[in-house]
Design an enzyme around this catalytic site. Sequence first.
Site, PDB file in Angstrom:
ATOM      1  N   VAL A 217      53.589 -56.736 -33.683  1.00 42.00           N
ATOM      2  CA  VAL A 217      52.811 -55.731 -32.941  1.00 42.00           C
ATOM      3  C   VAL A 217      51.491 -56.366 -32.532  1.00 42.00           C
ATOM      4  O   VAL A 217      50.715 -56.799 -33.388  1.00 42.00           O
ATOM      5  CB  VAL A 217      52.540 -54.484 -33.810  1.00 42.00           C
TER       6      VAL A 217
ATOM      7  N   ALA B 167      47.201 -54.748 -33.029  1.00 41.47           N
ATOM      8  CA  ALA B 167      47.544 -53.987 -34.244  1.00 41.47           C
ATOM      9  C   ALA B 167      46.331 -53.603 -35.077  1.00 41.47           C
ATOM     10  O   ALA B 167      46.469 -52.915 -36.080  1.00 41.47           O
ATOM     11  CB  ALA B 167      48.521 -54.790 -35.100  1.00 41.47           C
TER      12      ALA B 167
ATOM     13  N   ASP C 279      46.149 -59.277 -33.932  1.00 38.15           N
ATOM     14  CA  ASP C 279      45.020 -58.759 -33.162  1.00 38.15           C
ATOM     15  C   ASP C 279      44.015 -59.887 -32.973  1.00 38.15           C
ATOM     16  O   ASP C 279      43.960 -60.827 -33.773  1.00 38.15           O
ATOM     17  CB  ASP C 279      44.357 -57.574 -33.895  1.00 38.15           C
TER      18      ASP C 279
ATOM     19  N   ASP D  45      45.135 -64.096 -29.668  1.00 37.91           N
ATOM     20  CA  ASP D  45      44.586 -63.717 -28.358  1.00 37.91           C
ATOM     21  C   ASP D  45      45.752 -63.740 -27.376  1.00 37.91           C
ATOM     22  O   ASP D  45      46.257 -64.811 -27.020  1.00 37.91           O
ATOM     23  CB  ASP D  45      43.492 -64.706 -27.932  1.00 37.91           C
TER      24      ASP D  45
ATOM     25  N   TYR E   3      42.369 -51.575 -14.215  1.00 39.39           N
ATOM     26  CA  TYR E   3      43.267 -51.171 -15.306  1.00 39.39           C
ATOM     27  C   TYR E   3      44.599 -50.636 -14.757  1.00 39.39           C
ATOM     28  O   TYR E   3      45.673 -51.001 -15.230  1.00 39.39           O
ATOM     29  CB  TYR E   3      42.548 -50.109 -16.138  1.00 39.39           C
TER      30      TYR E   3
ATOM     31  N   ALA F 185      45.992 -51.279 -11.938  1.00 37.13           N
ATOM     32  CA  ALA F 185      46.764 -52.396 -11.362  1.00 37.13           C
ATOM     33  C   ALA F 185      47.493 -53.144 -12.474  1.00 37.13           C
ATOM     34  O   ALA F 185      48.690 -53.461 -12.356  1.00 37.13           O
ATOM     35  CB  ALA F 185      45.835 -53.340 -10.603  1.00 37.13           C
TER      36      ALA F 185
ATOM     37  N   LYS G 211      48.404 -52.043 -15.420  1.00 36.09           N
ATOM     38  CA  LYS G 211      49.434 -51.231 -16.080  1.00 36.09           C
ATOM     39  C   LYS G 211      50.628 -50.954 -15.154  1.00 36.09           C
ATOM     40  O   LYS G 211      51.757 -50.796 -15.626  1.00 36.09           O
ATOM     41  CB  LYS G 211      48.825 -49.925 -16.593  1.00 36.09           C
TER      42      LYS G 211
ATOM     43  N   ILE H  92      45.264 -40.519 -25.411  1.00 35.25           N
ATOM     44  CA  ILE H  92      45.549 -40.614 -26.845  1.00 35.25           C
ATOM     45  C   ILE H  92      44.240 -40.859 -27.581  1.00 35.25           C
ATOM     46  O   ILE H  92      43.401 -41.645 -27.115  1.00 35.25           O
ATOM     47  CB  ILE H  92      46.548 -41.775 -27.119  1.00 35.25           C
TER      48      ILE H  92
HETATM   49  P1  NAP Z   1      42.387 -49.741 -28.930  1.00 38.02           P
HETATM   50  O1  NAP Z   1      42.217 -48.770 -30.026  1.00 38.02           O
HETATM   51  O2  NAP Z   1      41.194 -50.300 -28.238  1.00 38.02           O
HETATM   52  O3  NAP Z   1      43.306 -50.940 -29.469  1.00 38.02           O
HETATM   53  C1  NAP Z   1      43.583 -52.088 -28.713  1.00 38.02           C
HETATM   54  C2  NAP Z   1      43.558 -53.284 -29.638  1.00 38.02           C
HETATM   55  O4  NAP Z   1      43.879 -54.468 -28.870  1.00 38.02           O
HETATM   56  C3  NAP Z   1      42.162 -53.525 -30.227  1.00 38.02           C
HETATM   57  O5  NAP Z   1      42.264 -53.825 -31.617  1.00 38.02           O
HETATM   58  C4  NAP Z   1      41.692 -54.729 -29.441  1.00 38.02           C
HETATM   59  O6  NAP Z   1      40.722 -55.504 -30.090  1.00 38.02           O
HETATM   60  C5  NAP Z   1      42.984 -55.483 -29.262  1.00 38.02           C
HETATM   61  N1  NAP Z   1      42.857 -56.534 -28.251  1.00 38.02           N
HETATM   62  C6  NAP Z   1      42.049 -56.545 -27.160  1.00 38.02           C
HETATM   63  N2  NAP Z   1      42.181 -57.708 -26.506  1.00 38.02           N
HETATM   64  C7  NAP Z   1      43.081 -58.453 -27.196  1.00 38.02           C
HETATM   65  C8  NAP Z   1      43.614 -59.756 -27.020  1.00 38.02           C
HETATM   66  N3  NAP Z   1      43.229 -60.539 -25.997  1.00 38.02           N
HETATM   67  N4  NAP Z   1      44.516 -60.209 -27.904  1.00 38.02           N
HETATM   68  C9  NAP Z   1      44.884 -59.441 -28.965  1.00 38.02           C
HETATM   69  N5  NAP Z   1      44.419 -58.215 -29.199  1.00 38.02           N
HETATM   70  C10 NAP Z   1      43.503 -57.716 -28.319  1.00 38.02           C
HETATM   71  O7  NAP Z   1      43.276 -49.116 -27.770  1.00 38.02           O
HETATM   72  P2  NAP Z   1      44.564 -48.150 -27.836  1.00 38.02           P
HETATM   73  O8  NAP Z   1      44.154 -46.862 -27.275  1.00 38.02           O
HETATM   74  O9  NAP Z   1      45.236 -48.250 -29.145  1.00 38.02           O
HETATM   75  O10 NAP Z   1      45.443 -48.871 -26.745  1.00 38.02           O
HETATM   76  C11 NAP Z   1      46.657 -49.563 -27.042  1.00 38.02           C
HETATM   77  C12 NAP Z   1      47.420 -49.771 -25.763  1.00 38.02           C
HETATM   78  O11 NAP Z   1      47.739 -48.494 -25.201  1.00 38.02           O
HETATM   79  C13 NAP Z   1      46.606 -50.494 -24.692  1.00 38.02           C
HETATM   80  O12 NAP Z   1      47.447 -51.375 -23.981  1.00 38.02           O
HETATM   81  C14 NAP Z   1      46.118 -49.382 -23.804  1.00 38.02           C
HETATM   82  O13 NAP Z   1      45.859 -49.834 -22.504  1.00 38.02           O
HETATM   83  C15 NAP Z   1      47.290 -48.433 -23.862  1.00 38.02           C
HETATM   84  N6  NAP Z   1      46.991 -47.041 -23.538  1.00 38.02           N
HETATM   85  C16 NAP Z   1      46.085 -46.332 -24.277  1.00 38.02           C
HETATM   86  C17 NAP Z   1      45.837 -45.003 -23.932  1.00 38.02           C
HETATM   87  C18 NAP Z   1      44.885 -44.147 -24.696  1.00 38.02           C
HETATM   88  O14 NAP Z   1      44.630 -43.020 -24.250  1.00 38.02           O
HETATM   89  N7  NAP Z   1      44.337 -44.571 -25.809  1.00 38.02           N
HETATM   90  C19 NAP Z   1      46.494 -44.426 -22.845  1.00 38.02           C
HETATM   91  C20 NAP Z   1      47.388 -45.182 -22.125  1.00 38.02           C
HETATM   92  C21 NAP Z   1      47.636 -46.475 -22.479  1.00 38.02           C
HETATM   93  P3  NAP Z   1      39.169 -55.209 -29.716  1.00 38.02           P
HETATM   94  O15 NAP Z   1      38.901 -53.817 -30.186  1.00 38.02           O
HETATM   95  O16 NAP Z   1      38.465 -56.267 -30.501  1.00 38.02           O
HETATM   96  O17 NAP Z   1      39.061 -55.368 -28.229  1.00 38.02           O
END
Ligand code: NAP
Length: 255
Positions: free
Chosen positions: A13, A16, A39, A71, A165, A167, A169, A198
Amino acid sequence: MVSGIVSGRLALVTGAGSGIGRAACQVLSREGATVIAADKDYEAALETIKKHSALASGSNAVGDHSAVELDVSSSKSISELLSKLQRQYKAPPTIIINSAGITRDNWMLKLSEDDFDSVQDVNLKGTFLIMQTFAKALTEASLPGSIVNISSIVAKYGNVGQTNYTASKAGVIGMTKSAAKELGKFNIRVNAILPGFIDTPMVGTIPGKVKENFLKMIPLGRLGDPIEIAEVITFLSSDKSSFVTGATVDVTGGF
Ligand code: NAP
């Protein structure tokens, strides 16, 4: 071994350390998978594993689960991870969840080239590199697999402040469908989930007024919980969805 719908499977994952990725680790391990929490922030990934394992200890391997720094935008970081996992587990993961993602929101007229590029590098190229590297390892090991990519509902409808973003997704959706066509003959399934809003740290950056407006457009009248995405991730990872590939699943509370 915990019995469940992904019992005995090895799951990678990304992202994570937080939000949806952390919840995915929780549900996948509840359903019997051994989880590799990856992560950019190693400490956060380790916290995920410790939090959701009854076997918590001080090391980076808790039970058979492990936490790794990764990364996703770096092919070097990804190939080093694959080598490490091949040594540690003697086989590649057969469940791969691409949840790492970032936002760098701004009005299109003000968006910098750097903020455009960094979002593509993590969300789009990162998803591609993980899929390519781990699908190749699966074909070489003649193993079936399931890849779940996290896109977003805004990829379909657009969103102000998110040209970069959306683009990235929308690219994930196209890439998921193409990869599913290429990998079907290896019995590797590839699907995407399109979450709505979320309740994770990512959504914490949305201004209160904008959030209120979004809530009015969600028939279920609330933000989603990361666990509600993780349940669908786990279903798509498991043999319960054995004839589902190239699909996109909206998980939005009706948004
Ligand atoms: P989140 O809480 O910010 O979690 C994302 C995780 O990815 C963070 O731990 C982040 O670390 C890590 N990350 C960032 N850049 C990375 C890299 N280069 N390599 C490895 N890990 C990296 O966001 P989330 O809401 O859980 O989002 C998870 C996924 O769902 C994302 O793809 C997001 O676009 C998608 N999504 C989220 C929502 C929503 O409403 N939350 C809706 C639609 C889609 P840092 O915190 O250090 O950056």
